[in-house]
Design a protein around this motif. Sequence first.
Motif, PDB file in Angstrom:
ATOM      1  N   UNK A 145       0.805  -1.222   0.000  1.00 43.48           N
ATOM      2  CA  UNK A 145       0.000   0.000   0.000  1.00 43.48           C
ATOM      3  C   UNK A 145       0.838   1.273   0.000  1.00 43.48           C
ATOM      4  N   UNK A 146       2.164   1.154  -0.134  1.00 42.22           N
ATOM      5  CA  UNK A 146       3.000   2.345  -0.168  1.00 42.22           C
ATOM      6  C   UNK A 146       2.863   3.085  -1.489  1.00 42.22           C
ATOM      7  N   UNK A 147       3.263   4.343  -1.495  1.00 43.12           N
ATOM      8  CA  UNK A 147       3.296   5.091  -2.746  1.00 43.12           C
ATOM      9  C   UNK A 147       4.350   4.485  -3.668  1.00 43.12           C
ATOM     10  N   UNK A 148       4.134   4.588  -4.973  1.00 46.27           N
ATOM     11  CA  UNK A 148       5.071   3.977  -5.910  1.00 46.27           C
ATOM     12  C   UNK A 148       6.454   4.617  -5.849  1.00 46.27           C
ATOM     13  N   UNK A 149       6.548   5.827  -5.309  1.00 46.61           N
ATOM     14  CA  UNK A 149       7.866   6.451  -5.168  1.00 46.61           C
ATOM     15  C   UNK A 149       8.586   6.003  -3.902  1.00 46.61           C
ATOM     16  N   UNK A 150       7.991   5.076  -3.144  1.00 47.51           N
ATOM     17  CA  UNK A 150       8.640   4.535  -1.957  1.00 47.51           C
ATOM     18  C   UNK A 150       8.292   5.232  -0.664  1.00 47.51           C
ATOM     19  N   UNK A 169      11.232  -2.544   4.354  1.00 42.79           N
ATOM     20  CA  UNK A 169      11.681  -1.395   3.570  1.00 42.79           C
ATOM     21  C   UNK A 169      12.877  -1.809   2.716  1.00 42.79           C
ATOM     22  N   UNK A 170      12.847  -1.451   1.451  1.00 45.30           N
ATOM     23  CA  UNK A 170      13.942  -1.798   0.541  1.00 45.30           C
ATOM     24  C   UNK A 170      15.172  -0.944   0.826  1.00 45.30           C
ATOM     25  N   UNK A 171      16.327  -1.597   0.888  1.00 46.87           N
ATOM     26  CA  UNK A 171      17.572  -0.872   1.178  1.00 46.87           C
ATOM     27  C   UNK A 171      18.263  -0.384  -0.087  1.00 46.87           C
ATOM     28  N   UNK A 192       4.939  -1.177  -4.665  1.00 48.86           N
ATOM     29  CA  UNK A 192       4.319  -0.432  -3.574  1.00 48.86           C
ATOM     30  C   UNK A 192       5.088  -0.605  -2.259  1.00 48.86           C
ATOM     31  N   UNK A 193       6.289  -1.112  -2.321  1.00 43.41           N
ATOM     32  CA  UNK A 193       7.106  -1.279  -1.120  1.00 43.41           C
ATOM     33  C   UNK A 193       7.752   0.040  -0.737  1.00 43.41           C
TER      34      UNK A 193
END
Length: 349
Positions: free
Chosen positions: A28-33, A59-61, A70-71
């Motif tokens: 459900x995150x924004x596509x910009x992270x 959260x992606x590092x 959407x991560x």
Amino acid sequence: MSKIFEEVRFPHVTFKNHVARSATNDYAGNEDGTVSEFQMGLYRELAQGGVGMIITGHYAVCPLGRNDIHQNALWDDSFIASQRRLTDMVHENGSKIVAQINHAGAKAQAAAIGGAQPVAPSAVEVAPGVMPRALTAEEIAQVEDDFAAAALRAKQAGFDGVQVHCAHGYLFSQFIDPAHNKRADAYGGSVENRFRIVEETLRKVKAAVGGTFPVFIKIHCNAVEGDAQFASDLVYMLKAAAALGVEAAEISGFDFAKQPRDKRLYYMERARRAREASGLPVILVGGIRTLAEMDEVLDGGLDMVSLSRPFVCQPDILKRLQAGESSKCIGCFGCFSCYQKTGKRCVLH
């Protein structure tokens, strides 16, 4: 009253009760992270519901380690402001929040990494039909640096700690699992080698954030191949984590989504033995629904309980349990796919 609602203290952080919301990917995150308004609402409900320790979805590092479009992300300083807004809100509502940081490895979806070939310890297929490439030693060092940088950003954004994800088939889980790690260098073979990337990452994370900023890990306790040996390897890994100043390990398993609906406390016995042998505090996740089960976990020598699906079903489940109600969560697997397919967070909603 159940001891679940008592304070729990770790070396550098205290939580108001013994309950954690286990990291749950909400897609459900924004596509910009950045953090979406929908996510702000989800975390507000959890904080107001009395959760002691909220662990974010992973959260992606780094861009190549992103699981889905959407991560949320922490690979750049530009994400700090969005995360600060989230942590301020959680703190204002009386809870504490820990950022789970992760690299998806071979599970990274093509759309999330621009169609690039995903990376892994070895060229072993994880996602059907997608062959990853093996990381070089230089790339491994860069991944470790990415985790350390993301951890520092989490600290700057006001999180109460970070959790390094080593479970559920993502990159670090792939490294420690012999079924996916076929390397013949210093990062493959023995448990010391397979855990090396995690040890080196933890050292770099601690150096980046300082000795008093809480660092946790999440790790799976079983394996498809050589499960009995992996139980022994788990003790080694927890001891190594403890020596590096990790506050606690959240213990899960690779097969949590395949457990029967009515099964409970999936990994209790193995987690209990690992806790006793390693000395590292343990947070147990998997098949926990009732206050009696939560107390059984604590009575068994473990330190906290962690829930995911019950909070998807009822974000205020703690208050309901404390009032004598029962969880409505039926233990289905719908919440692993419902949101992506239907927009529903739970089959009961």
